[in-house]
Design an enzyme around this catalytic site. Structure first.
Site, PDB file in Angstrom:
ATOM      1  N   ARG A 151      -9.017 -14.682  12.852  1.00  0.00           N
ATOM      2  CA  ARG A 151      -8.986 -14.369  14.280  1.00  0.00           C
ATOM      3  C   ARG A 151      -8.872 -12.876  14.577  1.00  0.00           C
ATOM      4  O   ARG A 151      -9.619 -12.337  15.403  1.00  0.00           O
ATOM      5  CB  ARG A 151      -7.779 -15.058  14.965  1.00  0.00           C
ATOM      6  CG  ARG A 151      -7.987 -16.468  15.321  1.00  0.00           C
ATOM      7  CD  ARG A 151      -6.700 -17.229  15.154  1.00  0.00           C
ATOM      8  NE  ARG A 151      -6.395 -17.284  13.741  1.00  0.00           N
ATOM      9  CZ  ARG A 151      -6.857 -18.228  12.930  1.00  0.00           C
ATOM     10  NH1 ARG A 151      -7.551 -19.210  13.404  1.00  0.00           N
ATOM     11  NH2 ARG A 151      -6.589 -18.219  11.628  1.00  0.00           N
ATOM     12  N   THR A 152      -7.940 -12.214  13.932  1.00  0.00           N
ATOM     13  CA  THR A 152      -7.666 -10.820  14.306  1.00  0.00           C
ATOM     14  C   THR A 152      -8.880  -9.950  14.009  1.00  0.00           C
ATOM     15  O   THR A 152      -9.327  -9.171  14.854  1.00  0.00           O
ATOM     16  CB  THR A 152      -6.422 -10.305  13.552  1.00  0.00           C
ATOM     17  OG1 THR A 152      -5.369 -11.255  13.731  1.00  0.00           O
ATOM     18  CG2 THR A 152      -5.991  -8.950  14.075  1.00  0.00           C
ATOM     19  N   LYS A 204      -9.600   0.560  -7.084  1.00  0.00           N
ATOM     20  CA  LYS A 204      -9.669   1.501  -8.212  1.00  0.00           C
ATOM     21  C   LYS A 204      -8.455   2.421  -8.225  1.00  0.00           C
ATOM     22  O   LYS A 204      -8.398   3.363  -9.003  1.00  0.00           O
ATOM     23  CB  LYS A 204     -10.933   2.373  -8.096  1.00  0.00           C
ATOM     24  CG  LYS A 204     -12.236   1.618  -8.059  1.00  0.00           C
ATOM     25  CD  LYS A 204     -13.377   2.630  -7.899  1.00  0.00           C
ATOM     26  CE  LYS A 204     -14.556   2.022  -7.182  1.00  0.00           C
ATOM     27  NZ  LYS A 204     -15.457   3.057  -6.661  1.00  0.00           N
ATOM     28  N   ARG A 253      -5.025  -4.059   8.790  1.00  0.00           N
ATOM     29  CA  ARG A 253      -3.998  -5.029   8.362  1.00  0.00           C
ATOM     30  C   ARG A 253      -3.642  -4.710   6.926  1.00  0.00           C
ATOM     31  O   ARG A 253      -4.517  -4.490   6.090  1.00  0.00           O
ATOM     32  CB  ARG A 253      -4.512  -6.463   8.477  1.00  0.00           C
ATOM     33  CG  ARG A 253      -3.551  -7.470   7.856  1.00  0.00           C
ATOM     34  CD  ARG A 253      -3.932  -8.891   8.138  1.00  0.00           C
ATOM     35  NE  ARG A 253      -3.687  -9.228   9.531  1.00  0.00           N
ATOM     36  CZ  ARG A 253      -3.850 -10.454  10.036  1.00  0.00           C
ATOM     37  NH1 ARG A 253      -4.273 -11.436   9.266  1.00  0.00           N
ATOM     38  NH2 ARG A 253      -3.599 -10.684  11.303  1.00  0.00           N
ATOM     39  N   HIS A 266       2.988  -7.328  14.560  1.00  0.00           N
ATOM     40  CA  HIS A 266       1.595  -7.716  14.827  1.00  0.00           C
ATOM     41  C   HIS A 266       1.386  -7.526  16.332  1.00  0.00           C
ATOM     42  O   HIS A 266       1.273  -8.483  17.094  1.00  0.00           O
ATOM     43  CB  HIS A 266       1.409  -9.182  14.418  1.00  0.00           C
ATOM     44  CG  HIS A 266      -0.021  -9.628  14.317  1.00  0.00           C
ATOM     45  ND1 HIS A 266      -1.097  -8.881  14.770  1.00  0.00           N
ATOM     46  CD2 HIS A 266      -0.556 -10.784  13.816  1.00  0.00           C
ATOM     47  CE1 HIS A 266      -2.214  -9.554  14.545  1.00  0.00           C
ATOM     48  NE2 HIS A 266      -1.911 -10.697  13.964  1.00  0.00           N
TER      49      HIS A 266
HETATM   50  N1   CP Z   1      -3.111 -14.883  14.305  1.00  0.00           N
HETATM   51  C1   CP Z   1      -3.661 -14.215  13.264  1.00  0.00           C
HETATM   52  O1   CP Z   1      -3.247 -13.097  12.925  1.00  0.00           O
HETATM   53  O2   CP Z   1      -4.664 -14.893  12.660  1.00  0.00           O
HETATM   54  P1   CP Z   1      -5.522 -14.311  11.441  1.00  0.00           P
HETATM   55  O3   CP Z   1      -4.569 -14.178  10.264  1.00  0.00           O
HETATM   56  O4   CP Z   1      -6.608 -15.315  11.202  1.00  0.00           O
HETATM   57  O5   CP Z   1      -6.033 -12.971  11.847  1.00  0.00           O
END
Ligand code: CP
Length: 302
Positions: A49-50, A78, A99, A127
């Site tokens: 999603r993110t 590496k 991320r 997040h």
């Molecule tokens: N909610 C969320 O962070 O989903 P993903 O890990 O799929 O990005």
């Protein structure tokens, strides 16, 4: 231009203004305000999603997208340092969405990067873009962010989404119910944060019918296998809460079930057809919120 590392940096007025911007994007998502810009998405940890909603947001704004969804395909495999990776990508992109599995990685990246960094999740820490879409979903379904009964259920120890949500809700007088097995209880530092900011909370190990019937929001979370060093402990707690349709017969009319997703069994599939289920729309709202966040970090009118 500025980075978004933690939700704690956003004051109430800023949060409300971003939510208003997201609502405008929902009404009109296709705007080419980022024509000619490049957005980089660096995902050192898996995501559906993110990453895809950030990339869709960039595409709908007219930007180009570069990046990787698997760090094994980048030169970090590496041994390239995070600093060098960020310095390189900032040569190519106007903004970096990242991320990373390490807590604090986004803060570090923002300190070395010449372009804005958006934290798309750093370990069990924060997040913030998820929190903004959670707030947007709560506001849309409840008509307000103020004075709500919010049940946070599941992995409250490692769940970065619940940690960020608590911080964001400090402006709106919530009453939180923390529901978790003892092993995954809300960490002391976050409870201290609640007390220091006058946030009302209580703690439970059982997701009782009374809690379900008296909540405005039930925020389910996944027990995150990837955060456990002891897999025996994960096996003990992984299926501790499963929300089923039969438990939703006498809820408040306004109750909505949220979940950052992915789910791995904690919401039974029969809940999907209940009017209280909102997690798929919640994920969709992420697109509009992330359009607002990219524009804000780049100081582009939205
Ligand atoms: N909610 C969320 O962070 O989903 P993903 O890990 O799929 O990005």
């Amino acid at each position: 231009m500025h980075s978004l590392v933690t939700i704690a940096d956003l004051e109430k007025e800023k949060i409300l203004s971003l939510l208003a911007s997201a609502a405008r994007f929902e009404a009109q998502p296709n705007r080419k305000t980022l024509d000619g810009r490049v957005v980089a998405t660096l995902f050192f940890e898996p995501s559906t999603r993110t990453r895809l909603s950030f990339e869709t947001a960039a595409n709908r704004l007219g930007a180009r997208v570069i990046g990787f969804s698997d760090a094994a395909t980048s030169s970090s495999s590496k041994g390239e340092s995070l600093k060098d990776t960020i310095m390189m990508v900032s040569n190519y992109a106007d903004i970096i969405v990242m991320r990373h599995h390490l807590e604090g990685a986004a803060r570090y990246a923002s300190e070395v990067s010449p372009v804005p960094i958006i934290n798309a999740g750093d370990g069990a820490n924060q997040h913030p873009s998820q929190t903004m879409l959670d707030l947007y979903s709560i506001q849309k379904t409840q008509g307000t962010l103020d004075d709500l009964d919010i049940c946070l259920v599941g992995d409250l120890k490692y769940g970065r989404t619940v940690h960020s949500l608590i911080m964001a809700m400090r402006h709106f007088h919530p009453h939180f119910h923390f529901v978790a097995p003892t092993e995954l209880a809300m960490p002391a530092e976050h409870k201290l944060y609640c007390r220091e900011h006058g946030i009302d909370y209580d703690e439970h190990t059982e997701l009782s019918q009374q809690l379900i019937d008296n909540s405005d929001i039930i925020y389910m979370t996944r027990v995150q296998r990837e955060r456990f060093t002891d897999l025996m402990e994960y096996e003990r707690v992984k299926n501790v809460y499963v929300l089923r349709a039969e438990q939703l017969r006498h809820t408040r009319d306004n109750l909505r079930i949220l979940h950052p997703l992915p789910r791995v069994g904690e919401i039974a599939y029969d809940v999907d057809d209940c009017p209280q289920a909102y997690y798929f729309q919640q994920a969709k709202n992420g697109l509009f919120v992330r359009q607002a966040l990219i524009c804000d970090c780049l100081d582009v009118e939205s």
